[in-house]
Design a protein around this motif. Structure first.
Motif, mmCIF file in Angstrom:
data_model
loop_
_atom_site.group_PDB
_atom_site.id
_atom_site.type_symbol
_atom_site.label_atom_id
_atom_site.label_comp_id
_atom_site.label_asym_id
_atom_site.label_seq_id
_atom_site.Cartn_x
_atom_site.Cartn_y
_atom_site.Cartn_z
ATOM 1 N N ASN A 7 0.804 -1.215 0.000
ATOM 2 C CA ASN A 7 0.000 0.000 0.000
ATOM 3 C C ASN A 7 0.844 1.276 0.000
ATOM 4 O OD1 ASN A 7 -2.322 -1.604 0.138
ATOM 5 N ND2 ASN A 7 -2.141 -1.748 2.365
ATOM 6 N N ILE A 8 2.154 1.120 -0.031
ATOM 7 C CA ILE A 8 3.048 2.284 -0.020
ATOM 8 C C ILE A 8 3.558 2.506 -1.440
ATOM 9 C CG2 ILE A 8 5.137 3.287 0.947
ATOM 10 C CD1 ILE A 8 4.792 1.475 3.375
ATOM 11 N N SER A 24 9.218 5.975 3.754
ATOM 12 C CA SER A 24 8.033 5.566 3.013
ATOM 13 C C SER A 24 7.423 6.812 2.396
ATOM 14 C CB SER A 24 7.034 4.869 3.933
ATOM 15 O OG SER A 24 6.589 5.736 4.949
ATOM 16 N N ILE A 25 7.027 6.715 1.135
ATOM 17 C CA ILE A 25 6.578 7.898 0.394
ATOM 18 C C ILE A 25 5.162 7.691 -0.114
ATOM 19 C CG2 ILE A 25 7.078 9.420 -1.544
ATOM 20 C CD1 ILE A 25 9.992 8.319 -1.404
ATOM 21 N N ASP A 29 10.548 -7.052 -0.439
ATOM 22 C CA ASP A 29 9.868 -8.318 -0.223
ATOM 23 C C ASP A 29 8.510 -7.992 0.365
ATOM 24 O OD1 ASP A 29 8.866 -10.748 0.700
ATOM 25 O OD2 ASP A 29 10.852 -11.518 1.198
ATOM 26 N N ASN A 30 7.488 -7.985 -0.478
ATOM 27 C CA ASN A 30 6.159 -7.583 -0.021
ATOM 28 C C ASN A 30 5.613 -8.529 1.040
ATOM 29 O OD1 ASN A 30 6.239 -5.411 -1.750
ATOM 30 N ND2 ASN A 30 5.060 -6.423 -3.360
ATOM 31 N N VAL A 54 15.463 4.546 -4.758
ATOM 32 C CA VAL A 54 14.016 4.505 -4.590
ATOM 33 C C VAL A 54 13.478 3.285 -5.318
ATOM 34 C CG1 VAL A 54 11.841 5.723 -4.919
ATOM 35 C CG2 VAL A 54 13.939 7.026 -4.646
ATOM 36 N N ILE A 55 12.446 2.672 -4.739
ATOM 37 C CA ILE A 55 11.758 1.575 -5.429
ATOM 38 C C ILE A 55 10.255 1.811 -5.315
ATOM 39 C CG2 ILE A 55 11.829 0.052 -3.383
ATOM 40 C CD1 ILE A 55 12.158 -2.302 -5.423
ATOM 41 N N SER A 56 9.559 1.692 -6.428
ATOM 42 C CA SER A 56 8.105 1.872 -6.421
ATOM 43 C C SER A 56 7.420 0.559 -6.065
ATOM 44 C CB SER A 56 7.631 2.336 -7.795
ATOM 45 O OG SER A 56 7.704 1.256 -8.709
ATOM 46 N N ASN A 57 6.115 0.632 -5.790
ATOM 47 C CA ASN A 57 5.412 -0.617 -5.477
ATOM 48 C C ASN A 57 5.238 -1.474 -6.723
ATOM 49 O OD1 ASN A 57 3.431 0.871 -6.676
ATOM 50 N ND2 ASN A 57 2.006 0.804 -4.959
#
Length: 115
Positions: A30-31, A97-98, A72-73, A50-53
């Motif tokens: 959800n982030i 967290s963004i 690792d979700n 940075v890494i997106s969902n």
């Protein structure tokens, strides 16, 4: 409120490796994006990666080819694999967290690279 806890910092020799972990108190699915920053005393905090969902990544020029950000979700954890470390990588590393309208920081973990 998202809580982030970093771990994995320490003292390593130049050329060595460390893996940092950032455990979130909520589902990172959800982030929208998670990031690693670093800061040395007297300087501004700077973006490392940075890494997106969706899994897309962006790196600062000074770590390209050496650092890898991943997530690792299932474990709600983001990692920063740091290879070929240099003394200038010495800093406190922070997880962030963004969201579109807010962000949250962890407490940081110290990385020290000796020459």
């Amino acid at each position: 409120q998202v809580q982030l806890v970093e771990s994995g910092g320490g003292l390593v020799q130049s050329g060595g490796s460390l893996r940092l972990s950032c455990a979130a108190s909520v589902s990172i699915n959800n982030i929208p994006a998670m990031a690693w920053y670093r800061q040395v005393p007297g300087k501004q905090r700077e973006l490392v990666a940075v890494i997106s969902n969706g899994g897309s990544t962006t790196y600062a020029e000074f770590v390209k080819g050496r650092f890898t950000i991943s997530r690792d979700n299932a474990k709600n954890t983001v990692y920063l694999q740091m290879n070929s470390l240099k003394p200038e990588d010495t800093a406190v590393y922070y997880c962030k967290s963004i969201f579109s309208s807010s962000s949250h920081w962890g407490q940081g973990t110290q990385v020290t690279v000796s020459s």
